[in-house]
Design a protein around this motif. Structure first.
Motif, PDB file in Angstrom:
ATOM      1  N   ALA A 116      -1.080 108.596 -16.216  1.00 34.61           N
ATOM      2  CA  ALA A 116      -0.945 107.179 -15.917  1.00 34.61           C
ATOM      3  C   ALA A 116      -2.097 106.789 -15.005  1.00 34.61           C
ATOM      4  O   ALA A 116      -2.756 107.647 -14.410  1.00 34.61           O
ATOM      5  CB  ALA A 116       0.382 106.915 -15.229  1.00 34.61           C
ATOM      6  N   TYR A 117      -2.346 105.494 -14.957  1.00 29.65           N
ATOM      7  CA  TYR A 117      -3.421 105.021 -14.096  1.00 29.65           C
ATOM      8  C   TYR A 117      -2.876 104.000 -13.109  1.00 29.65           C
ATOM      9  O   TYR A 117      -1.996 103.205 -13.435  1.00 29.65           O
ATOM     10  CB  TYR A 117      -4.533 104.375 -14.934  1.00 29.65           C
ATOM     11  N   GLY A 174      -9.181  95.399  -9.181  1.00 28.85           N
ATOM     12  CA  GLY A 174      -9.686  96.656  -8.615  1.00 28.85           C
ATOM     13  C   GLY A 174      -9.789  97.713  -9.700  1.00 28.85           C
ATOM     14  O   GLY A 174      -9.363  97.497 -10.834  1.00 28.85           O
ATOM     15  N   ASN A 175     -10.327  98.847  -9.347  1.00 23.55           N
ATOM     16  CA  ASN A 175     -10.479  99.899 -10.349  1.00 23.55           C
ATOM     17  C   ASN A 175      -9.180 100.680 -10.518  1.00 23.55           C
ATOM     18  O   ASN A 175      -8.351 100.745  -9.620  1.00 23.55           O
ATOM     19  CB  ASN A 175     -11.624 100.849  -9.977  1.00 23.55           C
ATOM     20  N   LEU A 176      -9.021 101.204 -11.719  1.00 26.46           N
ATOM     21  CA  LEU A 176      -7.851 102.038 -12.012  1.00 26.46           C
ATOM     22  C   LEU A 176      -8.272 103.501 -11.993  1.00 26.46           C
ATOM     23  O   LEU A 176      -9.293 103.868 -12.551  1.00 26.46           O
ATOM     24  CB  LEU A 176      -7.277 101.673 -13.384  1.00 26.46           C
ATOM     25  N   GLU A 177      -7.459 104.306 -11.333  1.00 25.13           N
ATOM     26  CA  GLU A 177      -7.726 105.737 -11.245  1.00 25.13           C
ATOM     27  C   GLU A 177      -6.513 106.497 -11.756  1.00 25.13           C
ATOM     28  O   GLU A 177      -5.395 106.001 -11.706  1.00 25.13           O
ATOM     29  CB  GLU A 177      -7.988 106.149  -9.791  1.00 25.13           C
ATOM     30  N   GLU A 189      -1.127 100.100  -6.524  1.00 29.41           N
ATOM     31  CA  GLU A 189      -0.232 100.842  -7.397  1.00 29.41           C
ATOM     32  C   GLU A 189       0.326 100.025  -8.557  1.00 29.41           C
ATOM     33  O   GLU A 189       1.438 100.261  -9.028  1.00 29.41           O
ATOM     34  CB  GLU A 189       0.892 101.541  -6.617  1.00 29.41           C
ATOM     35  N   CYS A 190      -0.420  99.041  -9.038  1.00 27.42           N
ATOM     36  CA  CYS A 190      -0.134  98.482 -10.348  1.00 27.42           C
ATOM     37  C   CYS A 190      -0.321  99.678 -11.268  1.00 27.42           C
ATOM     38  O   CYS A 190      -1.282 100.439 -11.111  1.00 27.42           O
ATOM     39  CB  CYS A 190      -1.133  97.386 -10.718  1.00 27.42           C
ATOM     40  N   THR A 191       0.578  99.858 -12.224  1.00 21.13           N
ATOM     41  CA  THR A 191       0.636 101.097 -12.992  1.00 21.13           C
ATOM     42  C   THR A 191       0.525 100.847 -14.492  1.00 21.13           C
ATOM     43  O   THR A 191       1.204  99.963 -15.023  1.00 21.13           O
ATOM     44  CB  THR A 191       1.957 101.822 -12.667  1.00 21.13           C
ATOM     45  N   PHE A 192      -0.330 101.617 -15.148  1.00 21.18           N
ATOM     46  CA  PHE A 192      -0.565 101.422 -16.577  1.00 21.18           C
ATOM     47  C   PHE A 192      -0.639 102.763 -17.291  1.00 21.18           C
ATOM     48  O   PHE A 192      -1.046 103.762 -16.703  1.00 21.18           O
ATOM     49  CB  PHE A 192      -1.880 100.652 -16.796  1.00 21.18           C
TER      50      PHE A 192
END
Ligand SMILES: [Zn+2]
Ligand SMILES: [Zn+2]
Length: 73
Positions: free
Chosen positions: A21-22, A48-51, A27-30
């Motif tokens: 998951a990213y 923002g960037n997703l990690e 902590e928006c989660t995708f």
């Protein structure tokens, strides 16, 4: 501590604690599919960037359980 949310905010699929998951800094989660194909590693909410979300070791899940609160749209 990470909430480890249980679903993707875009397609609402379930995300297991040990699945890929990213997350963004809020902590928006995708899921990995939405992250790579729709959001291209950028959070649509805060830009923002997703990690990649780190995976919490199984032994610690009892003491530090993941969130069961599903993310909004
Ligand atoms: Zn998704
Ligand atoms: Zn975000």
């Amino acid at each position: 501590m990470l909430q480890i949310r249980p679903n993707c905010e875009t397609c609402h699929c379930d995300l297991a604690v040990d699945s890929t998951a990213y997350i963004c800094t809020f902590e928006c989660t995708f899921c990995d599919t939405c992250t790579e194909n729709i959001h291209i590693l950028q959070c649509p909410n805060c830009l923002g960037n997703l990690e990649k979300r780190p995976i919490r070791p199984k032994a610690l899940l009892a003491k530090y359980p993941p969130s069961t609160k599903r993310g909004s749209s």
